[in-house]
Design a protein around this motif. Structure first.
Motif, PDB file in Angstrom:
ATOM      1  N   MET A 103      42.414   3.434  35.507  1.00 57.17           N
ATOM      2  CA  MET A 103      42.453   4.831  35.109  1.00 57.17           C
ATOM      3  C   MET A 103      41.408   5.645  35.861  1.00 57.17           C
ATOM      4  O   MET A 103      41.675   6.772  36.327  1.00 57.17           O
ATOM      5  CB  MET A 103      42.231   4.970  33.606  1.00 57.17           C
ATOM      6  N   LEU A 104      40.203   5.100  36.021  1.00 55.10           N
ATOM      7  CA  LEU A 104      39.165   5.801  36.773  1.00 55.10           C
ATOM      8  C   LEU A 104      39.574   5.995  38.226  1.00 55.10           C
ATOM      9  O   LEU A 104      39.299   7.037  38.829  1.00 55.10           O
ATOM     10  CB  LEU A 104      37.850   5.020  36.692  1.00 55.10           C
ATOM     11  N   TRP A 126      34.911  14.555  37.875  1.00 52.68           N
ATOM     12  CA  TRP A 126      34.929  15.670  36.923  1.00 52.68           C
ATOM     13  C   TRP A 126      34.262  16.905  37.526  1.00 52.68           C
ATOM     14  O   TRP A 126      34.785  18.018  37.437  1.00 52.68           O
ATOM     15  CB  TRP A 126      34.212  15.238  35.643  1.00 52.68           C
ATOM     16  N   ILE A 127      33.121  16.711  38.174  1.00 55.16           N
ATOM     17  CA  ILE A 127      32.425  17.821  38.835  1.00 55.16           C
ATOM     18  C   ILE A 127      33.278  18.363  39.981  1.00 55.16           C
ATOM     19  O   ILE A 127      33.330  19.579  40.219  1.00 55.16           O
ATOM     20  CB  ILE A 127      31.048  17.367  39.364  1.00 55.16           C
ATOM     21  N   LYS A 128      33.967  17.478  40.685  1.00 57.92           N
ATOM     22  CA  LYS A 128      34.840  17.901  41.784  1.00 57.92           C
ATOM     23  C   LYS A 128      35.930  18.839  41.272  1.00 57.92           C
ATOM     24  O   LYS A 128      36.279  19.836  41.923  1.00 57.92           O
ATOM     25  CB  LYS A 128      35.460  16.654  42.424  1.00 57.92           C
ATOM     26  N   LEU A 158      32.049   5.644  32.304  1.00 56.85           N
ATOM     27  CA  LEU A 158      32.025   7.103  32.248  1.00 56.85           C
ATOM     28  C   LEU A 158      31.157   7.675  33.365  1.00 56.85           C
ATOM     29  O   LEU A 158      31.438   8.750  33.898  1.00 56.85           O
ATOM     30  CB  LEU A 158      31.489   7.552  30.886  1.00 56.85           C
ATOM     31  N   ARG A 159      30.138   6.928  33.742  1.00 58.96           N
ATOM     32  CA  ARG A 159      29.274   7.341  34.865  1.00 58.96           C
ATOM     33  C   ARG A 159      30.104   7.514  36.140  1.00 58.96           C
ATOM     34  O   ARG A 159      29.876   8.443  36.914  1.00 58.96           O
ATOM     35  CB  ARG A 159      28.189   6.288  35.073  1.00 58.96           C
ATOM     36  N   LYS A 160      31.090   6.655  36.349  1.00 63.81           N
ATOM     37  CA  LYS A 160      31.932   6.749  37.538  1.00 63.81           C
ATOM     38  C   LYS A 160      32.864   7.958  37.488  1.00 63.81           C
ATOM     39  O   LYS A 160      33.397   8.375  38.517  1.00 63.81           O
ATOM     40  CB  LYS A 160      32.777   5.476  37.690  1.00 63.81           C
ATOM     41  N   TYR A 161      33.047   8.490  36.302  1.00 64.78           N
ATOM     42  CA  TYR A 161      33.951   9.635  36.124  1.00 64.78           C
ATOM     43  C   TYR A 161      33.259  10.959  36.422  1.00 64.78           C
ATOM     44  O   TYR A 161      33.920  11.976  36.649  1.00 64.78           O
ATOM     45  CB  TYR A 161      34.476   9.611  34.681  1.00 64.78           C
ATOM     46  N   ILE A 162      31.932  10.981  36.444  1.00 66.70           N
ATOM     47  CA  ILE A 162      31.187  12.237  36.561  1.00 66.70           C
ATOM     48  C   ILE A 162      31.517  12.975  37.862  1.00 66.70           C
ATOM     49  O   ILE A 162      31.815  14.179  37.851  1.00 66.70           O
ATOM     50  CB  ILE A 162      29.671  11.989  36.458  1.00 66.70           C
ATOM     51  N   ALA A 218      25.394  16.398  38.836  1.00 72.47           N
ATOM     52  CA  ALA A 218      26.120  15.124  38.842  1.00 72.47           C
ATOM     53  C   ALA A 218      25.138  13.953  38.820  1.00 72.47           C
ATOM     54  O   ALA A 218      25.324  12.980  38.070  1.00 72.47           O
ATOM     55  CB  ALA A 218      27.033  15.045  40.064  1.00 72.47           C
ATOM     56  N   SER A 219      24.076  14.037  39.619  1.00 71.24           N
ATOM     57  CA  SER A 219      23.091  12.947  39.677  1.00 71.24           C
ATOM     58  C   SER A 219      22.389  12.755  38.340  1.00 71.24           C
ATOM     59  O   SER A 219      22.186  11.619  37.889  1.00 71.24           O
ATOM     60  CB  SER A 219      22.056  13.242  40.766  1.00 71.24           C
ATOM     61  N   GLU A 220      22.023  13.852  37.702  1.00 71.92           N
ATOM     62  CA  GLU A 220      21.327  13.742  36.418  1.00 71.92           C
ATOM     63  C   GLU A 220      22.230  13.160  35.339  1.00 71.92           C
ATOM     64  O   GLU A 220      21.789  12.366  34.503  1.00 71.92           O
ATOM     65  CB  GLU A 220      20.804  15.115  35.980  1.00 71.92           C
ATOM     66  N   LEU A 221      23.508  13.541  35.328  1.00 67.99           N
ATOM     67  CA  LEU A 221      24.440  12.991  34.342  1.00 67.99           C
ATOM     68  C   LEU A 221      24.663  11.501  34.579  1.00 67.99           C
ATOM     69  O   LEU A 221      24.723  10.708  33.627  1.00 67.99           O
ATOM     70  CB  LEU A 221      25.771  13.746  34.389  1.00 67.99           C
ATOM     71  N   GLU A 222      24.773  11.108  35.831  1.00 65.13           N
ATOM     72  CA  GLU A 222      24.948   9.681  36.144  1.00 65.13           C
ATOM     73  C   GLU A 222      23.720   8.883  35.721  1.00 65.13           C
ATOM     74  O   GLU A 222      23.832   7.790  35.144  1.00 65.13           O
ATOM     75  CB  GLU A 222      25.207   9.510  37.645  1.00 65.13           C
ATOM     76  N   THR A 223      22.550   9.422  36.005  1.00 67.67           N
ATOM     77  CA  THR A 223      21.304   8.749  35.611  1.00 67.67           C
ATOM     78  C   THR A 223      21.206   8.639  34.093  1.00 67.67           C
ATOM     79  O   THR A 223      20.793   7.602  33.553  1.00 67.67           O
ATOM     80  CB  THR A 223      20.091   9.523  36.159  1.00 67.67           C
ATOM     81  N   LEU A 224      21.587   9.699  33.393  1.00 63.11           N
ATOM     82  CA  LEU A 224      21.559   9.707  31.929  1.00 63.11           C
ATOM     83  C   LEU A 224      22.436   8.588  31.365  1.00 63.11           C
ATOM     84  O   LEU A 224      22.001   7.814  30.501  1.00 63.11           O
ATOM     85  CB  LEU A 224      22.047  11.058  31.414  1.00 63.11           C
ATOM     86  N   LEU A 225      23.669   8.490  31.837  1.00 66.04           N
ATOM     87  CA  LEU A 225      24.600   7.497  31.301  1.00 66.04           C
ATOM     88  C   LEU A 225      24.161   6.078  31.635  1.00 66.04           C
ATOM     89  O   LEU A 225      24.303   5.159  30.809  1.00 66.04           O
ATOM     90  CB  LEU A 225      26.008   7.767  31.841  1.00 66.04           C
ATOM     91  N   GLU A 226      23.611   5.872  32.820  1.00 71.66           N
ATOM     92  CA  GLU A 226      23.124   4.537  33.191  1.00 71.66           C
ATOM     93  C   GLU A 226      21.936   4.133  32.325  1.00 71.66           C
ATOM     94  O   GLU A 226      21.857   2.989  31.852  1.00 71.66           O
ATOM     95  CB  GLU A 226      22.738   4.516  34.677  1.00 71.66           C
TER      96      GLU A 226
END
Length: 803
Positions: free
Chosen positions: A286-287, A211-213, A204-208, A119-127
């Motif tokens: 929506m988020l 989604w993982i949950k 989309l970063r806020k959705y990660i 989750a952290s890596e995906l958030e970092t990627l999108l940011e």
């Protein structure tokens, strides 16, 4: 539907003893309805003068974009992630805590911690992408520059293979979106396009995390609370609700777990909706809904069923002679029905449930209680219990009796639950159907307990003749995931048999054994055949994991469970000579190993001395070499058909040798034909998910993966198949004459195999097919695919490639 029995009499009601057995020699995740009001501001439906409703052009572009985002390989990556998390849960938490709620809470905490690096890596990627997009000139970027821009992002820490796969596919999703954004520059201007991307990526970063949950919940419960899919909500807004409602008619069968592709569908729809929407307030709403939904407690119907089954087993084993098992059945039924596809119809029908409980209790009375445990357990042992588990004890045999009766009750209720209402509402009629369902369930789950004369009169009461065997719930101790046939059958498989038996994607078993096990195509194969049957909540990795005593299995790795193949009646008849051991299943269960049906059967070939032939990936994510396959994309937006024919390493090298030796092109084409024509047929005629993708302005992902083709008249599909086959033949023969060296060079690449990418442009008849998929009335003359030759482009790509 078979006719109801004319009498309530059954041989099973007269069982007073068990004949002696001879031991044989071994042979929905979505925002709430409140979000509907603000989900997507761009949607508008207008009405033409003829009264036909159509979606506006921007909405059509949205639907096409969502379909283009879909990639079968992303589903595979999510499946491997869920397999990893589910394995951790099974190892550490199942039955560890006595209280189910305590177990679930602790499991969620540990699994969320396990998945947090991803989750952290995906958030970092999108940011990082959102920050960098401001410094890019989208209009000036070529496709190769976009590829380089996205590919340079890498995780900040080492990730597990499953995590790295998800990270890589998330980059690919954004890459597709960015390429689409180049088109938006012309509409919105550079500044607006960059702003839209920056905002969308940060949202989309806020959705990660939500989604993982959801993935965590899925791994723990397998069947989470059923929310309406996001696709269904957007379909209503887009005017495609009828397509979604009709989709149920394509399904058929009952999945062991909810389909894995729901995670990709929601990810794609969220990304698309964030990109297309220009109102940040609505995006935030929506988020917020999605985040709130992810925090809601999920039901655990599988856990409830496991507990109820254990209680039922204990209860039936302790009954004394004359005791009434009705209370046990009454307590068991409520745990079964939530996992039955149409079980919801029983809610509010207590009279029906009471009738079923009493009648089923009457049917099982001859098999429960201490009086019957010993002879029935002996029959199960004689049927081969210790052949599949050398460590089985007398207590295991005793527990297997209760488990067999429980499985008989479950299977009976599943069959009854799908009966039409007119049967369910007529007790006299229902009695005959319940009896028939019980007899079929008892035949599958109990050893041969009837006298031989009963089977002579009713041969339908056993699946095979001459095999003293039965299906036994596994593992013997603890939570049950599957059934295993108590006999491991010896089989001598000749090349014609192996060519005749098909596995996933219509691939001949002979090719699988040659490509993945290195067996010579012209020799007989001696194999020990293990048979399995799926239960609710189970995935194929759980079979391979718990088969500790089976050489080649005993782990959840892809290269273990990918050796399990569907046991159809045809496969059972050809391989084993016992077609009754096979199961007929809807086509969707033969697309890939991620979706399995309750009651679906599989076989595993234990072949002494073979060594798996692995693909280029190493370590925990290693996979066996790919077999040849065909994927077709019907792209109505571009008015073209794209065919990707992956040639396995063996087949690619064989063709390369022929080209180097200047073998006649006809011989080369014959080598291609054996794999290409069946693959095209599976894609265009059967519409098997994973082998065909439809990019169409009026089609959401559920239908676009193949099922929509089921509505196209068969003659039209056959005509299209015939012409596409002809066009590909002409295009490929020209390619191999003019550019043989390009194919040869691709086969010299270290990547496994090659992919022939063929594009057919300006196809005659395609506009009429496009209208047919909109359910418009069309003239069959307009569906003529033979008017002209399309433009054909062929390219050879090293390794496996798909869209």
């Amino acid at each position: 539907m078979s006719q109801p029995a004319k009498t309530s009499h059954s041989p099973f009601l007269d069982v007073t003893s068990f004949p002696a057995s001879e031991v044989e020699v071994d042979q929905e995740h979505a925002p709430s309805s409140a979000t509907l009001q603000s989900a997507s501001p761009f949607v508008s439906v207008y009405e033409l003068e003829d009264g036909e409703e159509r979606v506006d052009p921007e909405s059509e572009e949205f639907v096409q974009f969502v379909t283009e985002l879909y990639d079968e390989e992303f589903d595979e990556a999510v499946f491997e992630l869920i397999t990893e998390a589910s394995g951790l849960y099974d190892d550490q938490f199942v039955s560890k805590y006595r209280h189910p709620a305590e177990q679930t809470l602790e499991a969620e905490r540990i699994l969320e911690a396990h998945l947090s690096p991803l989750a952290s890596e995906l958030e970092t990627l999108l940011e990082a992408m959102a920050e960098d997009i401001d410094h890019r000139d989208l209009e000036a970027m070529s496709e190769s520059e976009i590829d380089a821009f996205i590919d340079h992002y890498a995780p900040s820490q080492p990730l597990s293979p499953a995590f790295e796969n998800i990270f890589g596919w998330a980059k690919k999703k954004v890459k597709k979106a960015l390429k689409k954004g180049v088109d938006w520059v012309k509409k919105k201007g550079k500044a607006l396009a960059r702003k839209a991307f920056r905002i969308a990526l940060r949202k989309l970063r806020k959705y990660i995390k939500p989604w993982i949950k959801k993935i965590t919940t899925f791994a723990i419960n397998k069947l989470p609370k059923k929310y309406r899919p996001l696709a269904q909500i957007l379909a209503k807004r887009l005017g495609f609700q009828k397509e979604i409602e009709d989709q149920g008619s394509f399904d058929g069968g009952e999945d062991t777990v909810a389909e894995i592709n729901q995670f990709q569908q929601e990810f794609d729809l969220m990304l698309a909706n964030l990109l297309f929407s220009e109102d940040e307030t609505e995006q935030e709403l929506m988020l917020a809904e999605v985040s709130s939904e992810a925090r809601q407690p999920s039901a655990d119907p599988l856990g409830d069923l496991d507990q109820a089954r254990e209680q039922f087993i204990e209860g039936v084993l302790e009954l004394e002679e004359g005791d009434d098992p009705t209370p046990l059945v009454e307590n068991f039924i409520p745990a079964i029905l939530p996992l039955v596809k149409l079980g919801i119809r029983f809610i509010g029908r207590p009279k029906l449930v009471n009738f079923l409980a009493k009648y089923v209790a009457k049917l099982i009375k001859r098999f429960v209680g201490r009086r019957y445990v010993r002879p029935l357990s002996k029959a199960i042992v004689d049927a081969g219990l210790r052949l599949i588990n050398l460590e089985a004890t007398e207590e295991d045999a005793r527990q297997a009796v209760g488990a067999a009766v429980a499985a008989t009750v479950e299977d009976t209720l599943r069959q009854v639950a799908v009966l039409p209402d007119y049967v369910l509402d007529d007790e006299e009629l229902l009695e005959g159907y319940v009896l028939e369902a019980f007899e079929q369930a008892a035949t599958r789950n109990l050893p041969e307990v009837l006298p031989e004369e009963a089977y002579l009169k009713r041969p339908d009461l056993r699946e095979t003749k001459g095999l003293k065997a039965t299906w036994i719930l596994q593992p013997l101790r603890g939570r049950k995931f599957y059934k295993k046939y108590s006999r491991i059958l010896n089989a001598k498989l000749s090349p014609p048999k192996l060519r005749a038996v098909k596995t996933y994607g219509g691939i001949p078993l002979s090719e699988v054994l040659q490509e993945q096990l290195g067996l010579s195509p012209g020799v007989d194969v001696e194999a020990r055949v293990h048979l399995y049957e799926m239960m609710s909540g189970a995935m194929l990795p759980q079979i391979s994991k718990h088969e500790h005593n089976t050489p080649g299995l005993g782990m959840t790795a892809n290269y273990a469970y990918s050796q399990l193949h569907p046991l159809t009646p045809e496969a059972a008849g050809i391989l084993l000579g016992h077609p009754g051991l096979g199961r007929i299943m809807p086509p969707k269960y033969f697309a890939n190993r991620r979706v399995t049906g309750i009651g679906q059967r599989f076989y595993y070939l234990e072949i002494p001395g073979v060594r798996l032939r692995m693909g280029p990936m190493a370590g925990a994510n290693a996979m066996m070499r790919r077999c040849s396959e065909v994927k077709v994309i019907l792209d109505f937006a571009r008015q073209q058909i794209r065919v990707y024919h992956f040639l396995s390493e063996t087949k690619a090298q064989d063709i390369a040798v022929k080209l180097r030796q200047r073998t006649p092109i006809g011989v080369v084409m014959i080598s291609l034909k054996s794999g290409m024509e069946p693959g095209l047929k599976h894609a265009l005629i059967s519409g098997i998910c994973g082998q065909v993708k439809i990019i169409h302005e009026a089609m959401l992902p559920q239908g676009a993966r193949g099922p929509a083709l089921m509505e196209v008249p068969q003659p039209i599909k056959e005509s299209l198949l015939m012409k596409v086959t002809e066009w590909l033949g002409k295009g490929l023969s020209h390619y191999f004459r003019e550019q043989p060296q390009s194919f040869i060079v691709a086969t010299e690449d270290p990547a496994e195999g090659v992919t022939l990418a063929i594009t057919l442009d300006n196809l005659p008849g395609l506009p009429a097919l496009r209208d047919a998929l909109k359910r418009k009335t069309i003239s069959l003359r307009g569906m003529d695919f033979s008017e002209a030759m399309p433009e054909i482009r062929v390219q050879t790509i090293p390794g496996y490639y798909s869209e």
